[in-house]
Design a protein around this motif. Structure first.
Motif, PDB file in Angstrom:
ATOM      1  N   ALA A  79       0.816  -1.221   0.000  1.00  0.00           N
ATOM      2  CA  ALA A  79       0.000   0.000   0.000  1.00  0.00           C
ATOM      3  C   ALA A  79       0.847   1.267   0.000  1.00  0.00           C
ATOM      4  O   ALA A  79       0.293   2.376  -0.014  1.00  0.00           O
ATOM      5  CB  ALA A  79      -0.936  -0.007   1.209  1.00  0.00           C
ATOM      6  N   GLY A  80       2.169   1.123   0.036  1.00  0.00           N
ATOM      7  CA  GLY A  80       3.042   2.281   0.037  1.00  0.00           C
ATOM      8  C   GLY A  80       3.223   2.930   1.386  1.00  0.00           C
ATOM      9  O   GLY A  80       3.761   4.035   1.473  1.00  0.00           O
ATOM     10  N   ARG A  81       2.784   2.252   2.448  1.00  0.00           N
ATOM     11  CA  ARG A  81       2.942   2.792   3.802  1.00  0.00           C
ATOM     12  C   ARG A  81       4.285   2.298   4.353  1.00  0.00           C
ATOM     13  O   ARG A  81       4.354   1.333   5.123  1.00  0.00           O
ATOM     14  CB  ARG A  81       1.776   2.353   4.688  1.00  0.00           C
ATOM     15  N   LEU A  82       5.345   2.948   3.936  1.00  0.00           N
ATOM     16  CA  LEU A  82       6.689   2.425   4.180  1.00  0.00           C
ATOM     17  C   LEU A  82       7.067   2.437   5.659  1.00  0.00           C
ATOM     18  O   LEU A  82       7.722   1.498   6.138  1.00  0.00           O
ATOM     19  CB  LEU A  82       7.712   3.209   3.353  1.00  0.00           C
ATOM     20  N   ASP A  83       6.686   3.478   6.381  1.00  0.00           N
ATOM     21  CA  ASP A  83       7.012   3.524   7.811  1.00  0.00           C
ATOM     22  C   ASP A  83       6.326   2.376   8.551  1.00  0.00           C
ATOM     23  O   ASP A  83       6.932   1.728   9.420  1.00  0.00           O
ATOM     24  CB  ASP A  83       6.593   4.866   8.418  1.00  0.00           C
ATOM     25  N   GLU A  84       5.065   2.137   8.210  1.00  0.00           N
ATOM     26  CA  GLU A  84       4.326   1.042   8.845  1.00  0.00           C
ATOM     27  C   GLU A  84       4.926  -0.311   8.476  1.00  0.00           C
ATOM     28  O   GLU A  84       5.030  -1.204   9.326  1.00  0.00           O
ATOM     29  CB  GLU A  84       2.860   1.097   8.417  1.00  0.00           C
ATOM     30  N   ALA A  85       5.329  -0.452   7.220  1.00  0.00           N
ATOM     31  CA  ALA A  85       5.944  -1.706   6.775  1.00  0.00           C
ATOM     32  C   ALA A  85       7.228  -1.974   7.540  1.00  0.00           C
ATOM     33  O   ALA A  85       7.478  -3.097   8.001  1.00  0.00           O
ATOM     34  CB  ALA A  85       6.218  -1.654   5.276  1.00  0.00           C
ATOM     35  N   ALA A  86       8.050  -0.949   7.684  1.00  0.00           N
ATOM     36  CA  ALA A  86       9.319  -1.108   8.402  1.00  0.00           C
ATOM     37  C   ALA A  86       9.081  -1.437   9.871  1.00  0.00           C
ATOM     38  O   ALA A  86       9.779  -2.282  10.452  1.00  0.00           O
ATOM     39  CB  ALA A  86      10.161   0.155   8.256  1.00  0.00           C
ATOM     40  N   ALA A  87       8.088  -0.783  10.472  1.00  0.00           N
ATOM     41  CA  ALA A  87       7.792  -1.043  11.888  1.00  0.00           C
ATOM     42  C   ALA A  87       7.323  -2.479  12.082  1.00  0.00           C
ATOM     43  O   ALA A  87       7.740  -3.163  13.031  1.00  0.00           O
ATOM     44  CB  ALA A  87       6.736  -0.063  12.392  1.00  0.00           C
ATOM     45  N   SER A  88       6.456  -2.976  11.188  1.00  0.00           N
ATOM     46  CA  SER A  88       5.988  -4.356  11.280  1.00  0.00           C
ATOM     47  C   SER A  88       7.147  -5.335  11.096  1.00  0.00           C
ATOM     48  O   SER A  88       7.219  -6.351  11.796  1.00  0.00           O
ATOM     49  CB  SER A  88       4.909  -4.614  10.231  1.00  0.00           C
TER      50      SER A  88
END
Length: 290
Positions: free
Chosen positions: A167-176
């Protein structure tokens, strides 16, 4: 966003990645299901040798025999294994249907952990087919069913991170991914540690940070080699090639892509070999246009 799309399918089972060792029924029922256990072993042997048709045949038989004696553990193990094989064959509807005895078609009361595992498989299948809303729903169900301490915590967080990346939510992806990495290390889940490192690498790629991507993907590659996971080695090498190309290291990128091609050919993965070949050709085309 194109780079985000290219980062798809980096996690467990996705994009027909080589699955972890097939599950075996943990216990026999009062009626010893020796035939089902033998079929399971044959399915595992076929899968190990890349004989997907044979693996599907044996796991279907193992599932049938387990259903016949209401062996809950056998049903769960063989349903999941059959789903993995169908996924590798590109038979997604069959892969979903094989999980029915654990989910909507269940006639027995299965342990929440087994249902969580089936739900996570559904999430992976939907993610691979880019049904992101459904994948998110199944990932949430998996998290709900997986009681603490959850043995699937790292895998679930990796899938959620992959959805965020898509979805392009890079900060959320990195946090997960970082959360999955911590959970994987705490549980000693080496394969999920590699998945988390790969996800961090692909997230860095999407953010345009080739150096950080390279470091993370090298970590994933080291683990995947030790585990003997050809499809994931292919994904790591493709990612490393993209990271090298992003940094302007075209010769190194070509070398990584060629290694990925060789791995895929040896693993009888025609799609992976074609992907690597296309990337090699694209490098050549780009060079010719300068």
């Amino acid at each position: 966003m194109r780079l985000v799309a290219a980062a798809a399918c980096v996690l467990l089972g996705a994009c027909a990645a080589r699955p972890p060792a097939p599950l075996a029924p943990s216990q026999a029922t009062a009626v010893q299901p020796t035939a089902a256990m033998e079929a399971n072993r044959r399915g595992e042997a076929s899968l190990r040798h890349g004989e997907l048709d044979g693996a599907a045949l044996h796991y279907r038989e193992a599932l049938r025999l387990s259903l016949a004696v209401e062996d809950a553990n056998g049903i769960a193990a063989n349903a999941v294994n059959l789903s993995i094989v169908y996924q590798r064959q590109g038979k997604y509807e069959e892969a979903r249907a094989s999980l029915s005895p654990l989910l909507e078609g269940a006639t027995l009361s299965h342990a929440p952990e087994r249902r969580a595992q089936a739900a996570l498989r559904r999430a992976v299948l939907d993610l691979e087919e880019r049904r992101h809303a459904r994948a998110s729903e199944w990932a949430e169900r998996a998290a709900t069913w997986c009681s603490e301490p959850c043995a699937l915590a790292a895998a679930i967080r990796n899938v959620k991170g992959q959805l965020a990346l898509e979805a392009g939510r890079l900060d959320e992806a990195a946090a997960s991914a970082r959360s999955a990495l911590a959970a994987g290390r705490a549980a000693g889940e080496v394969a999920e540690i590699a998945n988390a490192q790969r996800l961090l690498g692909m997230t860095a790629l999407a953010a345009g940070d080739g150096a950080a991507a390279h470091d993370r993907l090298r970590e994933a590659l080291t683990i995947d080699r030790d585990l003997g996971m050809p499809r994931k080695i292919h994904l790591d090498l493709i990612g490393l090639g993209r990271a090298s190309a992003l940094r302007g290291e075209r010769d190194l990128a070509r070398a990584y892509y060629e290694r990925a091609r060789v791995v895929s050919v040896a693993d009888r993965d025609a799609a992976g070999a074609a992907e690597a070949r296309a990337l090699i050709d694209a490098l050549g085309s780009t060079a010719g246009s300068r």
